[in-house]
Design a protein around this motif. Structure first.
Motif, mmCIF file in Angstrom:
data_model
loop_
_atom_site.group_PDB
_atom_site.id
_atom_site.type_symbol
_atom_site.label_atom_id
_atom_site.label_comp_id
_atom_site.label_asym_id
_atom_site.label_seq_id
_atom_site.Cartn_x
_atom_site.Cartn_y
_atom_site.Cartn_z
ATOM 1 N N GLU A 70 31.897 39.019 43.155
ATOM 2 C CA GLU A 70 32.896 38.917 44.220
ATOM 3 C C GLU A 70 33.831 37.732 43.986
ATOM 4 O OE1 GLU A 70 32.883 37.641 48.926
ATOM 5 O OE2 GLU A 70 31.202 38.821 48.164
ATOM 6 N N GLU A 71 33.262 36.565 43.678
ATOM 7 C CA GLU A 71 34.087 35.372 43.472
ATOM 8 C C GLU A 71 35.017 35.525 42.265
ATOM 9 O OE1 GLU A 71 34.378 32.957 45.569
ATOM 10 O OE2 GLU A 71 32.826 33.871 46.843
ATOM 11 N N ILE A 72 34.500 36.104 41.206
ATOM 12 C CA ILE A 72 35.323 36.294 40.006
ATOM 13 C C ILE A 72 36.496 37.222 40.313
ATOM 14 C CG2 ILE A 72 35.327 37.341 37.704
ATOM 15 C CD1 ILE A 72 32.392 36.355 37.455
ATOM 16 N N ALA A 73 36.241 38.297 41.041
ATOM 17 C CA ALA A 73 37.304 39.239 41.383
ATOM 18 C C ALA A 73 38.378 38.572 42.238
ATOM 19 C CB ALA A 73 36.715 40.441 42.110
ATOM 20 N N ILE A 74 37.963 37.751 43.182
ATOM 21 C CA ILE A 74 38.912 37.060 44.062
ATOM 22 C C ILE A 74 39.753 36.073 43.256
ATOM 23 C CG2 ILE A 74 39.068 35.392 45.964
ATOM 24 C CD1 ILE A 74 36.523 36.870 47.084
ATOM 25 N N ARG A 77 39.120 39.262 51.707
ATOM 26 C CA ARG A 77 39.353 37.987 51.036
ATOM 27 C C ARG A 77 40.487 37.988 49.998
ATOM 28 N NH1 ARG A 77 34.109 35.307 48.800
ATOM 29 N NH2 ARG A 77 35.557 33.547 48.769
ATOM 30 N N ILE A 78 41.035 39.157 49.665
ATOM 31 C CA ILE A 78 42.137 39.197 48.694
ATOM 32 C C ILE A 78 43.448 39.357 49.454
ATOM 33 C CG2 ILE A 78 43.170 40.462 46.774
ATOM 34 C CD1 ILE A 78 40.376 41.184 45.841
ATOM 35 N N PRO A 79 44.272 38.316 49.509
ATOM 36 C CA PRO A 79 45.455 38.355 50.373
ATOM 37 C C PRO A 79 46.521 39.352 49.939
ATOM 38 C CG PRO A 79 45.425 36.347 49.034
ATOM 39 C CD PRO A 79 44.097 37.007 48.852
ATOM 40 N N GLY A 80 46.650 39.605 48.630
ATOM 41 C CA GLY A 80 47.707 40.498 48.154
ATOM 42 C C GLY A 80 47.230 41.914 47.870
ATOM 43 N N LEU A 81 46.091 42.299 48.456
ATOM 44 C CA LEU A 81 45.518 43.614 48.168
ATOM 45 C C LEU A 81 46.442 44.732 48.651
ATOM 46 C CD1 LEU A 81 43.035 45.150 47.097
ATOM 47 C CD2 LEU A 81 42.123 45.081 49.424
#
Length: 279
Positions: free
Chosen positions: A212-216, A247-251
């Motif tokens: 999860e952290e890596i993807a973010i 958690r991903i602002p530009g999704l």
């Protein structure tokens, strides 16, 4: 100019996208014991996972050149002026080579692209190619758009065990992790068309949290599309997807999908993967 788009079944595109753009999908096959089954119609992910758990021998095979030749001929008959054919990494399969062989005798120009990707990392390249073609792009423009998307797309994944990758001969540089495989939960990624080791984590819960952290981090703040893949791990995939949505602002678009039988045969049950693809 009308450019037809062709890919293979390991792109795992949503059905709606295939229909919307008229993408031709050439299937790979799975061999379970004495049965040869076509991905997408004859072999399901669940069946492959069950066979692996029962230690049935499971292998995969590429399409023959004639399968591609038939699709290229059909594209010409339907009025296409050219074909762009995009496929999974040649490091994983002879699919790209089969498409090249077919292209040499096709009745129209065919550009064959080794995207160096697989699953929706390949799928995003195909979608970009289809969007460019539908906007009137030339074959050169379609290929350039797909290659640009490929260069910016990343894929990270967690497997419960490296055993299935080892059995299938697809482990590549991640073989270095085998000696400690019982003591760690490996995180891997796609790099240069191959599976590369990324990190070693002690437990599955920590591995998924780290994924999860890596993807973010990879997504940053720009506009991105994200896919969460799994193999018979839908609940974990949905939980991870919701976390990423928050958690991903530009999704822009988030897709959750099970990998098919071919990739499933090599990664095994419990796979959890994230593809991050900037717009």
């Amino acid at each position: 100019m009308r450019v037809a788009i062709v890919t293979d079944s390991t792109a795992y595109l949503p059905d709606e996208a295939v229909l919307r753009y008229g993408i031709d999908v050439v299937p790979l096959s799975v061999v379970m014991g004495d049965e040869v089954l076509t991905e997408g119609s004859g072999a399901s992910s669940a069946e492959v996972a069950q066979a692996l758990q029962r230690r049935v021998q499971v292998t995969t095979s590429r399409p023959g050149p004639e399968a591609f030749a038939a699709v290229y001929r059909a594209a010409a008959a339907a009025g296409a002026d050219a074909v762009v054919s995009l496929h999974l990494s040649a490091e994983f399969s002879g699919t790209y080579e089969a498409a090249l062989l077919a292209a040499a005798g096709a009745p129209l120009p065919v550009r064959v692209v080794d995207t160096r990707m697989v699953a929706m990392a390949l799928g995003y390249c195909v979608l970009t190619a289809a969007e460019t073609a539908s906007a009137g792009g030339t074959p050169d423009e379609v290929v350039a758009a797909a290659e640009k998307r490929a260069a910016e797309t990343t894929g990270f994944f967690y497997v419960d065990t490296l055993e299935y990758l080892r059995r299938g001969g697809r482990i590549g540089p991640a073989r270095a992790l085998l000696g400690s495989a019982l003591a760690v939960k490996p995180l891997l990624h796609l790099q240069d068309g191959r599976i590369q080791p990324l990190e070693k984590v002690r437990t599955s819960s920590r591995a998924i949290a780290r994924l999860e952290e890596i993807a973010i981090q990879q997504a940053g703040t720009g506009e991105v599309d994200v896919t969460v893949h799994h193999l018979v791990a839908e609940e974990r995939a949905q939980i991870l997807a919701e976390r990423l949505r928050e958690r991903i602002p530009g999704l822009r678009e988030l897709y959750v999908g099970e990998v098919g039988a071919v990739i499933g045969a090599h990664v095994g049950p419990g796979l959890l993967a994230v593809v991050v693809s900037p717009r």
